[in-house]
Design an enzyme around this catalytic site. Structure first.
Site, PDB file in Angstrom:
ATOM      1  N   SER A  33       0.858  -1.042   0.031  1.00  0.00           N
ATOM      2  CA  SER A  33       0.108   0.081   0.030  1.00  0.00           C
ATOM      3  C   SER A  33       0.814   1.191  -0.065  1.00  0.00           C
ATOM      4  CB  SER A  33      -1.028  -0.108   1.267  1.00  0.00           C
ATOM      5  OG  SER A  33      -1.477   1.403   1.371  1.00  0.00           O
TER       6      SER A  33
ATOM      7  N   TYR B 172      -2.466  -0.649  10.477  1.00  0.00           N
ATOM      8  CA  TYR B 172      -2.435  -1.356   8.995  1.00  0.00           C
ATOM      9  C   TYR B 172      -1.092  -0.896   8.399  1.00  0.00           C
ATOM     10  CZ  TYR B 172      -3.921  -1.331   4.188  1.00  0.00           C
ATOM     11  OH  TYR B 172      -4.173  -1.683   2.866  1.00  0.00           O
TER      12      TYR B 172
ATOM     13  N   LYS C  45       1.807  -3.216   6.429  1.00  0.00           N
ATOM     14  CA  LYS C  45       2.281  -2.935   5.099  1.00  0.00           C
ATOM     15  C   LYS C  45       3.685  -2.554   4.924  1.00  0.00           C
ATOM     16  CE  LYS C  45      -1.724  -4.056   3.178  1.00  0.00           C
ATOM     17  NZ  LYS C  45      -1.857  -5.174   2.197  1.00  0.00           N
TER      18      LYS C  45
HETATM   19  N1  LIG Z   1      -8.604  -0.390  -1.692  1.00  0.00           N
HETATM   20  C1  LIG Z   1      -7.506   0.284  -1.211  1.00  0.00           C
HETATM   21  O1  LIG Z   1      -7.726   1.689  -1.217  1.00  0.00           O
HETATM   22  C2  LIG Z   1      -6.185  -0.322  -1.178  1.00  0.00           C
HETATM   23  C3  LIG Z   1      -5.047   0.737  -1.051  1.00  0.00           C
HETATM   24  C4  LIG Z   1      -3.841   0.220  -0.787  1.00  0.00           C
HETATM   25  C5  LIG Z   1      -3.768  -1.182  -0.444  1.00  0.00           C
HETATM   26  N2  LIG Z   1      -4.721  -2.044  -0.761  1.00  0.00           N
HETATM   27  C6  LIG Z   1      -4.485  -3.476  -0.686  1.00  0.00           C
HETATM   28  O2  LIG Z   1      -5.088  -4.416  -1.693  1.00  0.00           O
HETATM   29  C7  LIG Z   1      -5.524  -5.614  -1.516  1.00  0.00           C
HETATM   30  C8  LIG Z   1      -6.778  -5.833  -1.847  1.00  0.00           C
HETATM   31  O3  LIG Z   1      -7.853  -5.081  -1.134  1.00  0.00           O
HETATM   32  P1  LIG Z   1      -9.023  -4.559  -1.814  1.00  0.00           P
HETATM   33  O4  LIG Z   1      -8.716  -3.185  -1.578  1.00  0.00           O
HETATM   34  O5  LIG Z   1      -9.458  -5.153  -3.079  1.00  0.00           O
HETATM   35  O6  LIG Z   1     -10.161  -4.886  -0.692  1.00  0.00           O
HETATM   36  P2  LIG Z   1     -11.337  -5.868  -0.697  1.00  0.00           P
HETATM   37  O7  LIG Z   1     -11.872  -5.984   0.575  1.00  0.00           O
HETATM   38  O8  LIG Z   1     -12.135  -5.477  -1.853  1.00  0.00           O
HETATM   39  O9  LIG Z   1     -10.643  -7.425  -1.069  1.00  0.00           O
HETATM   40  C9  LIG Z   1      -9.765  -7.748  -0.156  1.00  0.00           C
HETATM   41  C10 LIG Z   1     -10.201  -9.670  -0.432  1.00  0.00           C
HETATM   42  O10 LIG Z   1      -9.316 -10.292   0.759  1.00  0.00           O
HETATM   43  C11 LIG Z   1     -10.219 -11.305   1.186  1.00  0.00           C
HETATM   44  N3  LIG Z   1      -9.915 -11.705   2.226  1.00  0.00           N
HETATM   45  C12 LIG Z   1      -9.742 -11.058   3.687  1.00  0.00           C
HETATM   46  N4  LIG Z   1      -9.172 -12.087   4.584  1.00  0.00           N
HETATM   47  C13 LIG Z   1      -8.899 -12.916   3.964  1.00  0.00           C
HETATM   48  C14 LIG Z   1      -8.327 -14.264   4.233  1.00  0.00           C
HETATM   49  N5  LIG Z   1      -7.983 -14.658   5.877  1.00  0.00           N
HETATM   50  N6  LIG Z   1      -7.809 -15.154   3.664  1.00  0.00           N
HETATM   51  C15 LIG Z   1      -8.252 -15.053   2.175  1.00  0.00           C
HETATM   52  N7  LIG Z   1      -8.723 -13.899   1.780  1.00  0.00           N
HETATM   53  C16 LIG Z   1      -9.169 -13.013   2.513  1.00  0.00           C
HETATM   54  C17 LIG Z   1     -11.671 -10.597   1.442  1.00  0.00           C
HETATM   55  O11 LIG Z   1     -12.731 -11.532   1.294  1.00  0.00           O
HETATM   56  C18 LIG Z   1     -11.774  -9.726   0.039  1.00  0.00           C
HETATM   57  O12 LIG Z   1     -12.379 -10.293  -0.971  1.00  0.00           O
HETATM   58  C19 LIG Z   1      -5.307  -5.778  -0.013  1.00  0.00           C
HETATM   59  O13 LIG Z   1      -3.993  -6.164   0.637  1.00  0.00           O
HETATM   60  C20 LIG Z   1      -5.216  -4.101   0.656  1.00  0.00           C
HETATM   61  O14 LIG Z   1      -4.610  -4.015   1.960  1.00  0.00           O
HETATM   62  C21 LIG Z   1      -6.099  -1.749  -0.944  1.00  0.00           C
END
Ligand SMILES: NC(=O)c1ccc[n+]([C@@H]2O[C@H](COP(=O)([O-])OP(=O)(O)OC[C@H]3O[C@@H](n4cnc5c(N)ncnc54)[C@H](O)[C@@H]3O)[C@@H](O)[C@H]2O)c1
Length: 290
Positions: free
Chosen positions: A146, A160, A164
């Site tokens: 992130s 969080y 990261k």
């Molecule tokens: N959306 C943002 O703004 C953002 C920014 C920076 C980083 N991220 C990172 O991107 C990645 C994806 O997140 P996203 O934004 O698509 O969110 P999201 O919540 O849509 O997707 C995350 C997915 O991970 C799954 N998950 C949660 N716990 C789990 C577990 N124990 N085992 C297997 N799967 C599990 C959830 O069911 C979900 O489908 C994450 O690592 C998040 O930290 C997101």
């Protein structure tokens, strides 16, 4: 081999693929001719996404997994190899977000964040790397960190952010380790993507204790970058074996650069560097003792 032909006919595993960035990654990789294992703790969601992609002609399967559980991840590796024979691309993307002040957070809050975001990635590396290292040809690992891997960007995201930081550090350390095996490593750093991340606690097991309140609601982040764009940038970065890929909304870039500079200034001040690369910032430094 030309970059455009690296992916077709090979297999990817994408964790956190029921929705958001993971589903977009699976879609982008499937559209480029990869077979894809979509893995997620959300059993219904991951099957729904897999069905949608199969209807579009992609060769995919959906598998339920809890990345924080080494046995569940070992079963995912067995299923993936049994179905497709080899794995060339591992995308450790599953992750959860929790807001809250460090002083108010429970140890359960921390354990849940760390068990999914950090141990989840390590469990998958341990389960998939042996077969990937024993193979030859093009292979790659992408870990989703992130922009918070550099500094927390509000007073509510330190825990969080700490997970990261770990993803960034482990990924940058892993890259030279795997270079001898011919395996590339990329760390994806999205910022503010339009996904279900604010509602991460929908998947929080009760064993980690109370569900904290969500101070910013659980909807989609406004003015955020589309997950499809994050996925497109990620795959371009994988193809060119970039160490880091950023994917953040244009309007947040200057703010993010300021955060990275703040980190640099903290180190520079602590080192007492005689040549200040940011002389104009001197006035904004806190007075001694503040
Ligand atoms: N959306 C943002 O703004 C953002 C920014 C920076 C980083 N991220 C990172 O991107 C990645 C994806 O997140 P996203 O934004 O698509 O969110 P999201 O919540 O849509 O997707 C995350 C997915 O991970 C799954 N998950 C949660 N716990 C789990 C577990 N124990 N085992 C297997 N799967 C599990 C959830 O069911 C979900 O489908 C994450 O690592 C998040 O930290 C997101």
């Amino acid at each position: 081999m030309p970059e455009s032909q690296l992916l077709a006919g090979r297999t990817a595993v994408v964790t956190g693929a029921a929705g958001g960035i993971g589903a977009a990654l699976a879609t982008e990789l499937g559209a480029r001719g990869m077979s894809v294992v979509l893995a997620d703790i959300d059993a219904e969601g991951v099957q729904r996404t897999a069905v949608e992609l199969r209807a579009r002609g992609m060769r995919v399967i959906g598998v339920e997994v809890d990345v924080s559980d080494p046995d569940s991840v070992a079963a995912l590796a067995d299923t993936s190899l049994a179905e497709f024979g080899s794995i060339e691309l591992l995308c450790n993307n599953a992750g959860v977000l929790l807001f809250g002040a460090v002083a108010d957070a429970s140890i359960g809050d921390w354990r849940w964040l760390a068990s999914v975001n950090v141990e989840g990635m390590l469990n998958c590396l341990h389960a998939f790397l042996p077969a990937m290292r024993a193979a030859s040809g093009w292979r790659h690992v992408m870990n989703t960190a992130s922009t918070h891997a550099f500094l927390p960007d509000t007073a509510h995201t330190a825990l969080y952010s700490a997970t990261k930081h770990a993803v960034l550090g482990i990924s940058l350390g892993l890259r030279p380790e795997l270079a001898d095996d011919g395996i590339g490593v990329t760390v994806l750093c999205p910022g503010q993507a339009a996904t279900g991340i604010l509602d991460s606690q929908r998947n929080r097991p009760e064993t980690f204790g109370r569900r904290g309140a969500e101070p910013f609601g659980t909807g989609v982040i406004p003015m955020a970058i589309a997950p499809e764009e994050v996925a497109r940038l990620a795959v371009e970065g994988i193809l060119t074996a970039e160490p880091i890929v950023f994917a953040l909304p244009e309007y947040t870039r200057d703010q993010f650069r300021d955060q990275v500079e703040q980190l640099w200034r903290l180190a520079d001040d602590a080192l007492g560097h005689p040549g200040d690369p940011y002389p104009e910032s001197a006035g904004s430094r806190p007075a001694a003792g503040a």
